[in-house]
Design a protein around this motif. Structure first.
Motif, mmCIF file in Angstrom:
data_model
loop_
_atom_site.group_PDB
_atom_site.id
_atom_site.type_symbol
_atom_site.label_atom_id
_atom_site.label_comp_id
_atom_site.label_asym_id
_atom_site.label_seq_id
_atom_site.Cartn_x
_atom_site.Cartn_y
_atom_site.Cartn_z
ATOM 1 N N LEU A 187 0.849 -1.187 0.000
ATOM 2 C CA LEU A 187 0.000 0.000 0.000
ATOM 3 C C LEU A 187 0.881 1.233 0.000
ATOM 4 N N TRP A 188 0.414 2.262 -0.669
ATOM 5 C CA TRP A 188 1.173 3.484 -0.876
ATOM 6 C C TRP A 188 0.599 4.596 -0.016
ATOM 7 N N GLN A 196 5.045 9.585 1.102
ATOM 8 C CA GLN A 196 5.844 8.984 0.031
ATOM 9 C C GLN A 196 6.491 7.678 0.504
ATOM 10 N N ARG A 197 5.667 6.843 1.149
ATOM 11 C CA ARG A 197 6.167 5.606 1.741
ATOM 12 C C ARG A 197 5.347 4.416 1.241
ATOM 13 N N ILE A 198 6.028 3.309 1.018
ATOM 14 C CA ILE A 198 5.376 2.076 0.595
ATOM 15 C C ILE A 198 5.411 1.098 1.765
ATOM 16 N N ALA A 213 1.094 -4.842 -10.925
ATOM 17 C CA ALA A 213 0.014 -3.972 -11.385
ATOM 18 C C ALA A 213 -0.361 -3.023 -10.259
ATOM 19 N N PRO A 214 -0.645 -1.774 -10.604
ATOM 20 C CA PRO A 214 -1.049 -0.816 -9.576
ATOM 21 C C PRO A 214 -2.470 -1.080 -9.091
ATOM 22 N N LEU A 215 -2.734 -0.749 -7.844
ATOM 23 C CA LEU A 215 -4.087 -0.768 -7.306
ATOM 24 C C LEU A 215 -4.616 0.642 -7.521
ATOM 25 N N VAL A 240 -3.378 6.043 -7.404
ATOM 26 C CA VAL A 240 -2.748 4.762 -7.088
ATOM 27 C C VAL A 240 -2.697 4.611 -5.572
ATOM 28 N N VAL A 241 -3.261 3.505 -5.060
ATOM 29 C CA VAL A 241 -3.259 3.270 -3.614
ATOM 30 C C VAL A 241 -2.313 2.146 -3.213
#
Length: 184
Positions: A57-58, A63-65, A104-106, A112-113
């Motif tokens: 999750l973004w 700006q952290r994953i 793939a992006p969520l 984008v989450v």
């Protein structure tokens, strides 16, 4: 040979349909977000014939994953970061000791989450176009799960704030009445 290929395609279609039913069932159950994402990741791994995977999750503000679910082969968060920042599905072919991966992006609308990343062992065949399309479709369900959880948390916070405001107003009104009576 032809019957074998048709049988294989039939098995794959059946597996895909089963995965979509399972995803639909999982989304409708009352599990927490981590459990739902775990079930979704298991379905993604199964239907895309991967050996491992993870959902990240973004946090756009910081700006952290953050890794939320990880199953099987380890997954690099750098792959997820590349897909999140790019906002598009990508395939990373196997290179020597590095595993093949696809991500793939969520997406929720244009935002984008997070990202889902699937991996295969080094020297395994690359992912096929069909599997890439399946991952993209399944990440849509994962994105909705994340978005619903975020909205639920926000509504809970709003309800708590409203209740605190109501209690504070009652306390204030009660004190004001008591002080008025003392003055008289």
């Amino acid at each position: 040979m032809r019957d074998t290929l048709q049988e294989y395609k039939g098995r794959m279609r059946a597996r895909e349909q089963m995965a979509f039913r399972e995803v639909d069932r999982a989304v409708r159950t009352d599990l927490n977000v981590r459990q739902l994402l775990d079930r979704l990741m298991n379905q993604m791994i199964s239907v895309c014939e991967a050996e491992g995977g993870a959902i990240f999750l973004w946090d756009a503000d910081q700006q952290r994953i953050e890794p939320w679910v990880s199953i099987g082969l380890p997954v690099s968060d750098e792959v997820a970061r590349a897909v999140i920042l790019n906002g598009a599905t990508r395939v990373f072919p196997s290179a020597g000791i590095l595993p093949a991966a696809m991500a793939a992006p969520l997406m929720v609308g244009t935002r984008v989450v997070g990202a889902a990343v699937l991996t295969r062992a080094p020297n395994s065949p690359d992912f096929e176009t069909r599997q890439i399309d399946l991952l993209s479709t399944l990440t849509s369900s994962a994105a909705l799960v994340v978005r619903n959880a975020q909205l639920y948390a926000r509504s809970e916070d709003a309800a708590i704030t409203e209740e605190r405001t109501r209690i504070a107003r009652e306390i204030h009104d009660g004190l004001a009445q008591d002080l008025s009576l003392m003055v008289l």
